[in-house]
Design an enzyme around this catalytic site. Structure first.
Site, PDB file in Angstrom:
ATOM      1  CG  HIS A 122      -1.916  -0.891   1.388  1.00 29.98           C
ATOM      2  ND1 HIS A 122      -2.993  -0.679   2.221  1.00 29.98           N
ATOM      3  CD2 HIS A 122      -2.138  -2.077   0.794  1.00 29.98           C
ATOM      4  CE1 HIS A 122      -3.812  -1.702   2.128  1.00 29.98           C
ATOM      5  NE2 HIS A 122      -3.324  -2.574   1.285  1.00 29.98           N
ATOM      6  NE  ARG A 147      -4.854   0.084  -1.013  1.00 30.96           N
ATOM      7  CZ  ARG A 147      -5.728  -0.054  -0.032  1.00 30.96           C
ATOM      8  NH1 ARG A 147      -6.547  -1.105  -0.002  1.00 30.96           N
ATOM      9  NH2 ARG A 147      -5.809   0.815   0.939  1.00 30.96           N
ATOM     10  CE1 TYR A 159     -11.345   2.352   6.651  1.00 30.41           C
ATOM     11  CE2 TYR A 159     -10.739   1.460   4.505  1.00 30.41           C
ATOM     12  CZ  TYR A 159     -10.994   1.280   5.858  1.00 30.41           C
ATOM     13  OH  TYR A 159     -10.889   0.025   6.397  1.00 30.41           O
ATOM     14  CG  ASP A 210      -9.769  -0.775  -1.732  1.00 32.31           C
ATOM     15  OD1 ASP A 210     -10.961  -0.715  -2.079  1.00 32.31           O
ATOM     16  OD2 ASP A 210      -9.362  -1.478  -0.780  1.00 32.31           O
ATOM     17  CG  HIS A 212     -11.767   1.477   0.797  1.00 32.48           C
ATOM     18  ND1 HIS A 212     -10.693   2.276   0.494  1.00 32.48           N
ATOM     19  CD2 HIS A 212     -11.247   0.397   1.379  1.00 32.48           C
ATOM     20  CE1 HIS A 212      -9.572   1.703   0.896  1.00 32.48           C
ATOM     21  NE2 HIS A 212      -9.884   0.551   1.435  1.00 32.48           N
ATOM     22  CD  GLU A 236      -9.349  -3.940  -2.895  1.00 37.67           C
ATOM     23  OE1 GLU A 236      -8.170  -3.921  -3.336  1.00 37.67           O
ATOM     24  OE2 GLU A 236      -9.618  -4.089  -1.699  1.00 37.67           O
ATOM     25  CD  GLU A 262     -11.536  -5.433   1.492  1.00 35.98           C
ATOM     26  OE1 GLU A 262     -10.497  -5.426   0.821  1.00 35.98           O
ATOM     27  OE2 GLU A 262     -11.795  -4.581   2.352  1.00 35.98           O
ATOM     28  NE  ARG A 278      -9.429  -6.985  -2.256  1.00 35.02           N
ATOM     29  CZ  ARG A 278      -8.266  -7.026  -1.618  1.00 35.02           C
ATOM     30  NH1 ARG A 278      -7.230  -7.646  -2.150  1.00 35.02           N
ATOM     31  NH2 ARG A 278      -8.153  -6.472  -0.428  1.00 35.02           N
ATOM     32  CG  HIS A 307      -8.754  -8.478   2.845  1.00 29.05           C
ATOM     33  ND1 HIS A 307      -9.712  -8.539   3.838  1.00 29.05           N
ATOM     34  CD2 HIS A 307      -8.198  -7.259   2.937  1.00 29.05           C
ATOM     35  CE1 HIS A 307      -9.727  -7.401   4.493  1.00 29.05           C
ATOM     36  NE2 HIS A 307      -8.833  -6.599   3.964  1.00 29.05           N
ATOM     37  CG  ASP A 311      -8.245  -6.328   9.055  1.00 30.42           C
ATOM     38  OD1 ASP A 311      -7.554  -5.654   8.269  1.00 30.42           O
ATOM     39  OD2 ASP A 311      -9.341  -6.814   8.745  1.00 30.42           O
ATOM     40  CD  GLU A 334      -4.711  -5.810   1.013  1.00 30.22           C
ATOM     41  OE1 GLU A 334      -5.726  -6.536   0.951  1.00 30.22           O
ATOM     42  OE2 GLU A 334      -4.741  -4.645   1.420  1.00 30.22           O
ATOM     43  CD1 TRP A 397     -17.500   0.348   3.004  1.00 28.85           C
ATOM     44  CD2 TRP A 397     -16.923   1.863   4.525  1.00 28.85           C
ATOM     45  NE1 TRP A 397     -16.314  -0.045   3.511  1.00 28.85           N
ATOM     46  CE2 TRP A 397     -15.937   0.864   4.447  1.00 28.85           C
ATOM     47  CE3 TRP A 397     -16.767   2.904   5.432  1.00 28.85           C
ATOM     48  CZ2 TRP A 397     -14.802   0.882   5.255  1.00 28.85           C
ATOM     49  CZ3 TRP A 397     -15.656   2.926   6.196  1.00 28.85           C
ATOM     50  CH2 TRP A 397     -14.657   1.925   6.118  1.00 28.85           C
TER      51      TRP A 397
HETATM   52  C1  CS2 Z   1      -8.804  -2.623   2.646  1.00 32.73           C
HETATM   53  C2  CS2 Z   1      -8.713  -2.815   4.137  1.00 32.73           C
HETATM   54  O1  CS2 Z   1      -6.874  -3.907   2.445  1.00 32.73           O
HETATM   55  C3  CS2 Z   1      -7.869  -3.505   1.869  1.00 32.73           C
HETATM   56  O2  CS2 Z   1      -8.116  -3.697   0.704  1.00 32.73           O
HETATM   57  O3  CS2 Z   1     -10.053  -2.604   2.082  1.00 32.73           O
HETATM   58  O4  CS2 Z   1      -8.219  -1.616   4.666  1.00 32.73           O
HETATM   59  C4  CS2 Z   1     -10.029  -3.118   4.835  1.00 32.73           C
HETATM   60  O5  CS2 Z   1     -10.869  -2.020   4.751  1.00 32.73           O
HETATM   61  C5  CS2 Z   1      -9.783  -3.532   6.243  1.00 32.73           C
HETATM   62  O6  CS2 Z   1      -8.961  -4.659   6.215  1.00 32.73           O
HETATM   63  C6  CS2 Z   1     -11.096  -3.795   6.948  1.00 32.73           C
HETATM   64  O7  CS2 Z   1     -10.941  -4.643   7.988  1.00 32.73           O
HETATM   65 MG    MG Z   2     -10.033  -3.332   0.081  1.00 33.74          MG
END
Ligand code: CS2
Ligand code: MG
Length: 397
Positions: A122, A147, A159, A210, A212, A236, A262, A278, A307, A311, A334, A397
């Site tokens: 990222h 990305r 975000y 992305d 989102h 994405e 994701e 994803r 993904h 997290d 990713e 969202w």
């Molecule tokens: C994102 C993440 O990695 C991604 O592509 O969309 O930041 C995602 O929003 C978080 O992992 C949510 O838990």
């Molecule tokens: Mg994402």
């Protein structure tokens, strides 16, 4: 062989993680990730109250039967909480089976289909200049895919754009923070970011972006068209994915490839109107179910693009790499790095070299949880932010 114990471990080495550790009468143990960002304790309770009691005494070698038992036997099927809990059990059982067989899990999945797993990182920056500096940093580390996210002029926060680099955590407060969003400002800004990236870095780097889930289908179609000259590897989550028909409209207007999924958790969410899916191990029912999703995807020329944000714990990343290296239709993985504290809690054997990740060669998944280290980092409530439009409307969202 029998399962004698299953422990649910919640720890916060920089962010919250939920991990299941299954113990057998032979002394062999296995680990599975059960982290669901912002909803961690719901999965922990599902496991502790409803899953652990029915695991004790079962044969850990019966991965498929235990998966079906947990999925069909509960009556209430699907959903992120249920599927993350099932994923944790499934992942831990594959870990145990690999250790018993004396083989890394990818060997049980058919062996290598490629030498390494291509990953993307990222690059994010408040300004386009900052984001370009970050792209250079990834390229100098050997990354083949990046990305790119930037702040949007006129919006206070965006975000996915953080002060932290290489890794960051969007779940930032116990009660969700609220941010203001403007589609108009966003759509008029993003193409200039990718024009600049292509100008500076040339045609060969894979560039991704992305959204989102923030656009409507016709807005996403407009963005996809505007980005065509910059040849993105993928765009994405352009729209919330519940309405699959929306993707048909987007594809009728643009050849920019789409990556979605994701937030999907079963094969029934998967769809043909995209280019990369994803889903990943932790949120989509573990290795057993993810392989089924990827096999279905292959029939429709869809490749994997799992993904891998912070997290998803090193336990999930370890498992994902065994899947990625073995399946025929791998696309990209990713890879957002974890903090030193997280790496200490989850000792793991996967390694990064020149843009590729390599799974551990140890028997099983090649990852564990250090429970003493985990105990030093107690749970801290943290939620993902919420978006409102400039007039106060709660946004998609
Ligand atoms: C994102 C993440 O990695 C991604 O592509 O969309 O930041 C995602 O929003 C978080 O992992 C949510 O838990
Ligand atoms: Mg994402």
């Amino acid at each position: 062989m029998k399962i004698t114990d299953a422990r649910v471990i919640v720890t916060c080495p920089g962010r919250n993680f939920v991990t299941l550790k299954i113990v057998t009468d032979d002394g062999v143990t296995g680990v599975g990730d059960a982290t669901l960002n912002g909803r961690e304790l719901a999965v922990a309770a599902y496991l502790t109250e409803h899953v652990v009691p029915v695991l004790i005494g079962r044969d850990p070698m019966r991965i498929e039967d235990i998966w079906q038992y947990l999925y069909r036997g509960a009556y209430w099927r699907r959903g992120p909480v249920t599927m993350s809990a099932i994923a944790a059990v499934d992942t831990a059982l594959w870990d145990i089976k690999g250790k018993v067989a004396g083989l890394p899990v990818y060997q049980l999945l058919g062996g290598r289909s490629r030498e390494g797993v291509t990953v993307y990182g990222h690059a994010n920056g408040d300004t386009v200049d900052d984001a370009m500096t970050e792209v250079s940093r990834y390229l100098s580390l050997g990354y083949k895919a990046v990305r790119v996210q930037t702040g949007v002029p006129g919006l206070a926060t965006t975000y996915g754009v953080s002060k932290d680099k290489l890794f960051y955590e969007p779940a930032d407060a116990a009660i969700p923070t609220e941010a203001v969003w403007s589609t108009q400002r966003y759509l008029s800004h993003v193409p200039s970011v990718f024009a600049r990236a292509r100008e500076e870095f040339g045609p060969s780097v894979k560039l991704l972006h992305d959204v989102h889930h923030r656009l409507t289908p016709i807005e996403a179609a407009r963005l996809g068209k505007a980005l065509e000259p910059y040849e993105l590897t993928w765009l994405e989550d352009p729209v919330p994915a519940e309405l699959q028909e929306g993707f048909r409209l987007i594809r009728q207007h643009t050849t920019t490839p789409l990556a979605v999924g994701e937030v999907f958790n079963t094969i029934y969410d998967a769809q043909q109107l995209i280019d990369y899916i994803r889903t990943t191990v932790v949120h989509a029912g573990g290795i057993t179910h993810l392989r089924r999703i990827f096999d279905l995807a292959a029939l429709y020329h869809v490749r994997s693009g799992s993904h891998g944000a912070t997290d998803l714990s090193p336990v999930c990343m370890s498992a994902a790499l065994h899947v990625d290296i073995s399946i025929p239709n791998f696309g990209l993985q990713e890879y957002m790095r974890h903090t030193a504290e997280t790496d200490e809690v989850f000792p793991h054997g996967y390694r990064f070299d020149d843009g590729y990740l390599y799974p551990s060669e140890e028997p099983g998944l090649g990852v564990d949880i250090d429970e003493t280290a985990a105990a030093r980092y107690p749970y801290r409530p943290a939620s993902l932010p919420v978006n409102r439009l400039e007039d106060g409307t709660l946004h998609n969202w």
